[in-house]
Design a protein around this motif. Structure first.
Motif, PDB file in Angstrom:
ATOM      1  N   ARG A   1     -13.329 -15.544  30.369  1.00 23.19           N
ATOM      2  CA  ARG A   1     -14.219 -14.393  30.055  1.00 23.19           C
ATOM      3  C   ARG A   1     -15.287 -14.640  29.125  1.00 23.19           C
ATOM      4  NH1 ARG A   1      -9.051 -12.073  29.503  1.00 23.19           N
ATOM      5  NH2 ARG A   1      -9.284 -11.821  27.235  1.00 23.19           N
ATOM      6  N   ARG A   2     -14.729 -15.632  28.257  1.00 22.91           N
ATOM      7  CA  ARG A   2     -15.741 -16.187  27.192  1.00 22.91           C
ATOM      8  C   ARG A   2     -16.932 -17.031  28.041  1.00 22.91           C
ATOM      9  NH1 ARG A   2     -11.305 -16.910  23.677  1.00 22.91           N
ATOM     10  NH2 ARG A   2     -11.357 -19.140  24.506  1.00 22.91           N
ATOM     11  N   TYR A   3     -16.398 -17.682  28.934  1.00 26.37           N
ATOM     12  CA  TYR A   3     -17.231 -18.661  29.657  1.00 26.37           C
ATOM     13  C   TYR A   3     -18.248 -17.832  30.436  1.00 26.37           C
ATOM     14  CZ  TYR A   3     -19.090 -22.190  32.913  1.00 26.37           C
ATOM     15  OH  TYR A   3     -20.029 -23.109  33.780  1.00 26.37           O
ATOM     16  N   LEU A   4     -17.915 -16.863  31.276  1.00 23.31           N
ATOM     17  CA  LEU A   4     -18.556 -15.945  31.917  1.00 23.31           C
ATOM     18  C   LEU A   4     -19.720 -15.092  31.087  1.00 23.31           C
ATOM     19  CD1 LEU A   4     -19.594 -14.477  34.636  1.00 23.31           C
ATOM     20  CD2 LEU A   4     -17.579 -12.918  34.140  1.00 23.31           C
ATOM     21  N   ILE A   5     -19.277 -14.442  30.006  1.00 21.31           N
ATOM     22  CA  ILE A   5     -20.187 -13.882  29.130  1.00 21.31           C
ATOM     23  C   ILE A   5     -21.222 -14.720  28.590  1.00 21.31           C
ATOM     24  CG2 ILE A   5     -20.296 -12.715  27.217  1.00 21.31           C
ATOM     25  CD1 ILE A   5     -17.610 -11.461  27.586  1.00 21.31           C
ATOM     26  N   ARG A   6     -20.955 -16.208  28.294  1.00 18.65           N
ATOM     27  CA  ARG A   6     -21.766 -17.114  27.777  1.00 18.65           C
ATOM     28  C   ARG A   6     -22.941 -17.224  28.938  1.00 18.65           C
ATOM     29  NH1 ARG A   6     -18.901 -20.702  26.470  1.00 18.65           N
ATOM     30  NH2 ARG A   6     -18.947 -22.311  28.022  1.00 18.65           N
ATOM     31  N   LYS A   7     -22.567 -17.828  30.133  1.00 21.68           N
ATOM     32  CA  LYS A   7     -23.368 -17.984  31.247  1.00 21.68           C
ATOM     33  C   LYS A   7     -24.379 -16.530  31.621  1.00 21.68           C
ATOM     34  CE  LYS A   7     -23.200 -21.489  32.840  1.00 21.68           C
ATOM     35  NZ  LYS A   7     -24.094 -22.663  32.488  1.00 21.68           N
ATOM     36  N   ARG A   8     -23.707 -15.573  31.334  1.00 17.17           N
ATOM     37  CA  ARG A   8     -24.546 -14.285  31.668  1.00 17.17           C
ATOM     38  C   ARG A   8     -25.808 -14.253  30.713  1.00 17.17           C
ATOM     39  NH1 ARG A   8     -20.291  -9.208  31.668  1.00 17.17           N
ATOM     40  NH2 ARG A   8     -20.792  -9.361  29.669  1.00 17.17           N
ATOM     41  N   SER A   9     -25.423 -14.329  29.426  1.00 16.66           N
ATOM     42  CA  SER A   9     -26.392 -14.288  28.455  1.00 16.66           C
ATOM     43  C   SER A   9     -27.514 -15.542  28.796  1.00 16.66           C
ATOM     44  CB  SER A   9     -25.633 -14.499  27.086  1.00 16.66           C
ATOM     45  OG  SER A   9     -26.663 -14.545  25.886  1.00 16.66           O
ATOM     46  N   ARG A  10     -27.248 -16.343  29.250  1.00 15.82           N
ATOM     47  CA  ARG A  10     -28.293 -17.541  29.191  1.00 15.82           C
ATOM     48  C   ARG A  10     -29.095 -17.144  30.521  1.00 15.82           C
ATOM     49  NH1 ARG A  10     -25.002 -23.339  28.951  1.00 15.82           N
ATOM     50  NH2 ARG A  10     -24.361 -23.333  26.583  1.00 15.82           N
ATOM     51  N   PHE A  11     -28.465 -16.620  31.508  1.00 14.61           N
ATOM     52  CA  PHE A  11     -29.219 -16.249  32.660  1.00 14.61           C
ATOM     53  C   PHE A  11     -30.034 -15.188  32.197  1.00 14.61           C
ATOM     54  CE2 PHE A  11     -30.176 -13.988  36.715  1.00 14.61           C
ATOM     55  CZ  PHE A  11     -30.243 -14.946  37.555  1.00 14.61           C
ATOM     56  N   THR A  12     -29.509 -14.155  31.352  1.00  9.02           N
ATOM     57  CA  THR A  12     -30.636 -12.827  31.069  1.00  9.02           C
ATOM     58  C   THR A  12     -31.700 -13.428  29.951  1.00  9.02           C
ATOM     59  OG1 THR A  12     -28.439 -11.520  30.840  1.00  9.02           O
ATOM     60  CG2 THR A  12     -30.480 -10.905  29.756  1.00  9.02           C
ATOM     61  N   LYS A  13     -31.758 -14.632  29.668  1.00 10.90           N
ATOM     62  CA  LYS A  13     -32.556 -15.186  28.709  1.00 10.90           C
ATOM     63  C   LYS A  13     -33.601 -16.079  29.399  1.00 10.90           C
ATOM     64  CE  LYS A  13     -29.955 -14.925  24.371  1.00 10.90           C
ATOM     65  NZ  LYS A  13     -29.362 -15.856  23.500  1.00 10.90           N
ATOM     66  N   GLY A  14     -33.219 -16.235  30.700  1.00  9.82           N
ATOM     67  CA  GLY A  14     -34.077 -17.093  31.654  1.00  9.82           C
ATOM     68  C   GLY A  14     -33.915 -18.665  31.508  1.00  9.82           C
ATOM     69  N   TRP A  15     -32.585 -18.822  30.844  1.00  9.16           N
ATOM     70  CA  TRP A  15     -32.095 -20.362  30.748  1.00  9.16           C
ATOM     71  C   TRP A  15     -31.421 -20.742  31.920  1.00  9.16           C
ATOM     72  CZ3 TRP A  15     -29.899 -19.860  25.142  1.00  9.16           C
ATOM     73  CH2 TRP A  15     -30.946 -19.605  24.326  1.00  9.16           C
ATOM     74  N   TYR A  16     -32.066 -20.958  33.179  1.00 11.39           N
ATOM     75  CA  TYR A  16     -31.669 -21.240  34.302  1.00 11.39           C
ATOM     76  C   TYR A  16     -31.166 -22.830  34.601  1.00 11.39           C
ATOM     77  CZ  TYR A  16     -34.222 -17.049  35.371  1.00 11.39           C
ATOM     78  OH  TYR A  16     -34.858 -15.871  35.477  1.00 11.39           O
ATOM     79  N   GLY A  17     -30.267 -23.101  35.207  1.00 11.48           N
ATOM     80  CA  GLY A  17     -29.962 -24.558  35.791  1.00 11.48           C
ATOM     81  C   GLY A  17     -30.949 -24.962  36.787  1.00 11.48           C
ATOM     82  N   PRO A  18     -30.509 -26.295  37.453  1.00 15.42           N
ATOM     83  CA  PRO A  18     -31.597 -26.691  38.560  1.00 15.42           C
ATOM     84  C   PRO A  18     -31.630 -25.571  39.633  1.00 15.42           C
ATOM     85  CG  PRO A  18     -29.963 -28.347  37.778  1.00 15.42           C
ATOM     86  CD  PRO A  18     -29.421 -26.983  36.857  1.00 15.42           C
ATOM     87  N   GLY A  19     -32.914 -25.523  39.895  1.00 14.12           N
ATOM     88  CA  GLY A  19     -33.148 -24.707  41.283  1.00 14.12           C
ATOM     89  C   GLY A  19     -33.405 -23.077  40.700  1.00 14.12           C
TER      90      GLY A  19
END
Length: 250
Positions: free
Chosen positions: A91-109
């Motif tokens: 759950r913590r991992y999903l919430i952290r990755k959601r937050s990064r995506f919301t801020k536009g911190w994408y991975g490759p592609g």
């Protein structure tokens, strides 16, 4: 009968007040995070299934627990637990990755625009070069690369990485649009395209490649504990040596 420490009771009340204040703050922040609108899906990440596949850690198996994209980005930790994601770590991992995506911190592609069925093409192309007007522009890495390899370029041109659909061959440059830089992708030796998860296209001599959605592309890898981890390493190794000596004596 006098209290031994008359100030201790006031300290307890003060501690209780601070605890309640912290709880109110956490509750307020939680409400704020849930009230934020969900980010807009990108061409590389168009739906829930793709997002969970990219972040890895076996999160894809939870795709059915999210009926919509908005639900994926709005569910609290408690709601995630009630939905069946029982591991607090997940759950913590999903919430952290959601937050990064919301801020536009994408991975490759994640910042690609021309994507078809989870695949996109990146290609090194020549475009017209406009001389820099300021010293700041001169320091731009693209221009530095141009100056270092000008002998291999067509006069008045520079090489850039462009994003095309997977089956496209030609690229039409639009001078009115600013060229985009893609995270993790660069031009090597002024000719080859380099970056994570790229699959070179045959017959292009390394100047073009395909990138596809893969399981765990954006995963934050977990550390690997050796001999019980840093704290218990000496203890574990000492026990192992003692066991080896015992076997030698037997």
């Amino acid at each position: 009968m006098a209290l031994r420490n008359p100030f201790s009771i006031f300290g307890s009340f003060r501690s209780l007040h601070l605890t309640q204040q912290c709880l109110r703050t956490v509750h307020t922040e939680s409400k704020r995070s849930r009230s934020k609108p969900a980010p807009v899906p990108t061409p590389f990440v168009p739906n829930v299934e793709t997002f969970l596949k990219l972040i890895g850690r076996d999160m894809s198996k939870h795709a059915s627990k999210f009926p919509s994209w908005d639900k994926l980005f709005s569910m609290s930790s408690t709601e995630l637990r009630d939905a069946g994601i029982e591991s607090a770590e997940q759950r913590r991992y999903l919430i952290r990755k959601r937050s990064r995506f919301t801020k536009g911190w994408y991975g490759p592609g994640g910042d690609l625009e021309h994507v078809v069925d989870g695949a996109a093409q990146l290609r090194v192309m020549e475009v017209p070069f406009k001389a820099p007007a300021t010293n700041t522009e001169v320091r731009d890495s693209t221009i530095v690369d141009l100056l270092n390899h000008s002998a291999t370029l067509t006069p008045g041109m520079r090489r850039v990485i462009v994003n095309l659909p997977p089956d496209a061959i030609e690229y039409k440059h639009d001078p009115s649009k600013q060229l985009k830089r893609f995270k993790g992708m660069k031009i090597h030796n002024s000719v080859y395209i380099a970056g994570p998860y790229l699959q070179p296209i045959a017959g292009t001599n390394g100047s073009a490649a395909i990138i596809r959605v893969e399981e765990g592309m954006w995963e934050d890898k977990l550390g690997h504990k050796v001999d019980g981890g840093e704290r218990r390493r000496a203890e574990v190794r000492a026990k192992r040596r003692a066991e080896e000596r015992r076997k030698e004596r037997a």
